[in-house]
Enzyme design. Structure first.
Site, PDB file in Angstrom:
ATOM      1  N   HIS A 120       3.407  -7.536   1.862  1.00 20.97           N
ATOM      2  CA  HIS A 120       2.770  -8.421   2.838  1.00 20.97           C
ATOM      3  C   HIS A 120       1.661  -9.248   2.176  1.00 20.97           C
ATOM      4  CE1 HIS A 120       0.238  -4.810   2.682  1.00 20.97           C
ATOM      5  NE2 HIS A 120      -0.769  -5.589   3.043  1.00 20.97           N
ATOM      6  N   GLU A 131      -1.261  -0.097   8.405  1.00 25.71           N
ATOM      7  CA  GLU A 131      -2.215  -0.995   9.036  1.00 25.71           C
ATOM      8  C   GLU A 131      -1.516  -1.914  10.030  1.00 25.71           C
ATOM      9  OE1 GLU A 131      -3.902  -3.724   6.116  1.00 25.71           O
ATOM     10  OE2 GLU A 131      -2.040  -3.658   4.976  1.00 25.71           O
ATOM     11  N   ARG A 135      -1.505  -4.815  -6.067  1.00 27.35           N
ATOM     12  CA  ARG A 135      -1.275  -6.260  -6.058  1.00 27.35           C
ATOM     13  C   ARG A 135      -0.029  -6.554  -6.885  1.00 27.35           C
ATOM     14  NH1 ARG A 135      -5.924  -7.855  -8.428  1.00 27.35           N
ATOM     15  NH2 ARG A 135      -7.088  -7.810  -6.476  1.00 27.35           N
ATOM     16  N   HIS A 143       0.835  -1.198   0.000  1.00 25.25           N
ATOM     17  CA  HIS A 143       0.000   0.000   0.000  1.00 25.25           C
ATOM     18  C   HIS A 143       0.872   1.251   0.000  1.00 25.25           C
ATOM     19  CE1 HIS A 143      -3.152  -2.807   0.967  1.00 25.25           C
ATOM     20  NE2 HIS A 143      -2.585  -3.093   2.126  1.00 25.25           N
TER      21      HIS A 143
END
Length: 269
Positions: free
Chosen positions: A134, A76, A154, A57
């Protein structure tokens, strides 16, 4: 105080429950009204029956640069609610390889050779700053607390044929020292949120700070586990709580939990 109802999103690998969200891709209108607008965090429960894609991200700066003004980045974290005995996740990418090498590995379906895999168990905590490569592995159920952002690049999808975002994904990768995966330390604090686990034995009372009139003044109480426990406030009578329920607490509101429970305070910044 209000209890929030989840917005479910089914995926090819399992499903997500958006349990605290004002994001337009899965907005809880009662929560948005309660907050008075856009809440800066998005809280999910993720059930991974199969492995998720390898992804990354952008941070706040890259989100604006690549997707335009008004976009947030996505830092996150995960708290492991349940894990199969052999559950693993991808947590970072090996050092010493250029973006050209990684791009070639992606196109040749060999990115696995460059990934750091970590075994995890229930109660473990994983912090994922924006830019960290991740992926959640199969057999995991996680609580995810993140910036309110739905931007995902992605890199690799295990041959499932979905679109990948190689150029953008490689551009936003950050290679820096990772915080080791370990059981949740009791309190965690970063630029965007603070988390604290409370083990309630018999009774616990708490008054949320009054705040400054911003949406982030609303706090969240997430129920990790409960044994005939109840929650009440000045305005609402006691009601029984169950695992994976989440409550939004107004600034300056006093709440009391009675019984035995483990809950997580989620505080936006």
């Amino acid at each position: 105080m209000i209890k929030l109802d989840a917005v479910r999103s089914d995926k090819i690998w399992g499903y997500e429950l958006w349990i605290a969200s004002t994001h337009p891709n899965g907005c809880q209108e009662d929560f948005k009204k309660f907050c008075g607008g856009d809440y800066p965090l998005l809280v999910k429960v993720i059930q991974a029956n199969d492995s998720l894609s390898i992804q990354v991200h952008p941070d706040d700066e890259w989100a604006v640069k690549l997707e335009g003004p008004g976009n947030r980045g996505k830092t996150e974290c995960w708290y492991v609610l349940d894990a199969a005995p052999d559950a693993k996740l991808v947590y970072g990418i090996k050092e010493g390889f250029s973006n050209e090498v990684l791009a070639k590995a992606i196109t040749e379906n060999k990115l696995e050779d460059y990934l750091d895999m970590v075994s995890v168990k229930a109660g473990d905590f994983i912090f994922i700053p924006a830019g960290t490569v991740h992926a959640i592995g199969a057999g995991l159920r996680l609580l995810e607390v993140q910036q309110s952002c739905d931007l995902t690049y992605r890199l690799y999808d295990w041959g499932r044929g979905r679109e990948v975002h190689i150029e953008k994904g490689l551009a936003v990768i950050k290679r820096k020292e990772m915080i080791p995966v370990a059981p949740f330390p009791g309190v965690f604090d970063c630029k965007y949120f603070k988390l604290e686990i409370i083990d309630v034995k018999d009774s616990w009372s708490y008054t949320s700070p009054k705040g400054k009139g911003n949406t982030e003044d609303v706090e969240l109480i997430y129920v990790i586990s409960a044994d005939k426990a109840k929650i009440k406030s000045q305005e609402k009578p006691a009601e029984e709580i169950k695992a994976e329920e989440i409550f939004a607490i107004a600034p300056g509101e006093e709440i009391t939990l009675e019984g035995n429970a483990k809950v997580m305070r989620i505080i936006a910044k």
